[in-house]
Design a protein around this motif. Sequence first.
Motif, mmCIF file in Angstrom:
data_model
loop_
_atom_site.group_PDB
_atom_site.id
_atom_site.type_symbol
_atom_site.label_atom_id
_atom_site.label_comp_id
_atom_site.label_asym_id
_atom_site.label_seq_id
_atom_site.Cartn_x
_atom_site.Cartn_y
_atom_site.Cartn_z
ATOM 1 N N SER A 219 0.844 -1.197 0.000
ATOM 2 C CA SER A 219 0.000 0.000 0.000
ATOM 3 C C SER A 219 0.880 1.248 0.000
ATOM 4 N N ASN A 220 0.274 2.390 -0.243
ATOM 5 C CA ASN A 220 1.015 3.645 -0.249
ATOM 6 C C ASN A 220 1.376 4.066 1.170
ATOM 7 N N PHE A 221 2.522 4.726 1.311
ATOM 8 C CA PHE A 221 2.973 5.192 2.627
ATOM 9 C C PHE A 221 1.991 6.219 3.188
ATOM 10 N N ASP A 222 1.466 7.045 2.313
ATOM 11 C CA ASP A 222 0.420 8.004 2.688
ATOM 12 C C ASP A 222 -0.913 7.261 2.688
ATOM 13 N N GLU A 223 -1.476 7.051 3.864
ATOM 14 C CA GLU A 223 -2.705 6.267 3.975
ATOM 15 C C GLU A 223 -3.869 6.882 3.198
ATOM 16 N N ALA A 224 -3.818 8.197 2.984
ATOM 17 C CA ALA A 224 -4.891 8.868 2.246
ATOM 18 C C ALA A 224 -4.835 8.547 0.751
ATOM 19 N N ASN A 225 -3.683 8.076 0.285
ATOM 20 C CA ASN A 225 -3.517 7.739 -1.126
ATOM 21 C C ASN A 225 -3.955 6.294 -1.347
ATOM 22 N N LYS A 226 -5.087 6.101 -1.968
ATOM 23 C CA LYS A 226 -5.641 4.760 -2.190
ATOM 24 C C LYS A 226 -5.355 4.216 -3.589
ATOM 25 N N SER A 227 -4.491 4.893 -4.326
ATOM 26 C CA SER A 227 -4.194 4.451 -5.689
ATOM 27 C C SER A 227 -3.397 3.146 -5.672
ATOM 28 N N LYS A 228 -3.430 2.439 -6.784
ATOM 29 C CA LYS A 228 -2.744 1.160 -6.902
ATOM 30 C C LYS A 228 -1.238 1.368 -6.914
ATOM 31 N N ASP B 299 15.400 9.397 -9.794
ATOM 32 C CA ASP B 299 16.385 10.273 -9.159
ATOM 33 C C ASP B 299 16.279 10.317 -7.636
ATOM 34 N N ARG B 300 15.363 9.574 -7.065
ATOM 35 C CA ARG B 300 15.189 9.556 -5.605
ATOM 36 C C ARG B 300 14.458 8.278 -5.203
ATOM 37 N N GLU B 301 14.535 7.955 -3.943
ATOM 38 C CA GLU B 301 13.844 6.782 -3.435
ATOM 39 C C GLU B 301 12.340 7.000 -3.380
ATOM 40 N N SER B 302 11.604 5.891 -3.386
ATOM 41 C CA SER B 302 10.155 5.903 -3.177
ATOM 42 C C SER B 302 9.860 5.010 -1.979
ATOM 43 N N ILE B 303 8.808 5.342 -1.241
ATOM 44 C CA ILE B 303 8.489 4.580 -0.035
ATOM 45 C C ILE B 303 7.053 4.077 -0.068
ATOM 46 N N PHE B 304 6.868 2.843 0.384
ATOM 47 C CA PHE B 304 5.557 2.198 0.442
ATOM 48 C C PHE B 304 5.472 1.396 1.737
ATOM 49 N N LEU B 305 4.358 0.698 1.919
ATOM 50 C CA LEU B 305 4.176 -0.161 3.083
ATOM 51 C C LEU B 305 3.863 -1.583 2.636
ATOM 52 N N ILE B 306 4.554 -2.542 3.231
ATOM 53 C CA ILE B 306 4.245 -3.954 3.013
ATOM 54 C C ILE B 306 3.285 -4.394 4.113
ATOM 55 N N ASN B 307 2.182 -5.004 3.716
ATOM 56 C CA ASN B 307 1.175 -5.493 4.653
ATOM 57 C C ASN B 307 1.113 -7.012 4.570
ATOM 58 N N VAL B 308 1.273 -7.668 5.706
ATOM 59 C CA VAL B 308 1.155 -9.125 5.755
ATOM 60 C C VAL B 308 0.130 -9.469 6.834
ATOM 61 N N ARG B 309 -1.011 -9.950 6.385
ATOM 62 C CA ARG B 309 -2.112 -10.267 7.312
ATOM 63 C C ARG B 309 -2.160 -11.774 7.558
ATOM 64 N N ILE C 188 5.420 -3.208 7.492
ATOM 65 C CA ILE C 188 6.796 -2.729 7.483
ATOM 66 C C ILE C 188 7.019 -1.839 6.261
ATOM 67 N N LYS C 189 8.093 -1.069 6.295
ATOM 68 C CA LYS C 189 8.393 -0.158 5.201
ATOM 69 C C LYS C 189 9.019 -0.898 4.012
ATOM 70 N N LEU C 190 8.648 -0.444 2.827
ATOM 71 C CA LEU C 190 9.263 -0.876 1.579
ATOM 72 C C LEU C 190 9.874 0.350 0.924
ATOM 73 N N ILE C 191 11.175 0.318 0.688
ATOM 74 C CA ILE C 191 11.854 1.434 0.033
ATOM 75 C C ILE C 191 12.393 0.965 -1.311
ATOM 76 N N TYR C 192 11.973 1.644 -2.362
ATOM 77 C CA TYR C 192 12.472 1.355 -3.706
ATOM 78 C C TYR C 192 13.654 2.280 -3.981
ATOM 79 N N ARG C 193 14.790 1.685 -4.332
ATOM 80 C CA ARG C 193 16.024 2.459 -4.547
ATOM 81 C C ARG C 193 16.444 2.363 -6.009
#
Length: 236
Positions: A64-73, A106-116, A138-143
């Motif tokens: 999921s997106n790091f920003d919880e308000a962002n519900k985009s895929k 040109d920069r990192e991106s951050i997301f969240l990994i969800n394991v239920r 947990i955090k997912l960082i794309y480098r």
Amino acid sequence: MRLFNKLILCALFMASIQTATAGVSLGATRVIYNEKDKETALEVRNAPDEGAAEKAFLIQSWVSNFDEANKSKTPFVFTPPLFKLASGKSNRLRLTVTDLAALPSDRESIFLINVRAIPSTQKESSSNALEISFQNIIKLIYRPAALTSEKAAVAYRELKVSREGDIIVMKNSTPYYISIGTLMSGDKKIDKSITVPPAINGKDGEIRIESKTRGTLTWNAINDGGGMTSSVSSAG
């Protein structure tokens, strides 16, 4: 009688939490996805504590997106996204990028990994038992390929940390996300989860934290492996 029933329900609820969380764990506290890798993996383990009842879980995983308000895929997919994990077993989740163009180079991106983890239901179980699912996040960082783990490890040293009245300002001129491990203002620990975003188009990433305590500002960061770095200080 109503109070008694509520107490019983609460006890069942807490017991279910303790049983569930004792079993399933992840093999990392964060995941770094390097662009050069075709995929990355995350281990999921079901290892009950000694003396605890053995239980199978249905494991569901997504990004999921790091920003919880962002519900985009998000441009990631897990394989397998859903599977059963027996007691005492482990499995590796494979994570791949589905849309490279959606990620800045040109920069990192951050997301969240969800394991239920959803406890399996046995037919012989009491109908009064309360089974709940729980979720590891947990955090997912794309480098991107242009960025290195060596420079990521020392990026926290480049933070500009200052004070504006009762506000601590942290500015990041690097292309890396910086997860703060501990932030101290004088002898007081700032009890808050802090992730400082990277610079975008030449503009520093910034986060502002309220703190009325005066004194030297000291911080460290959480590295790629989930450990703590050495500390850096600023007069504030």
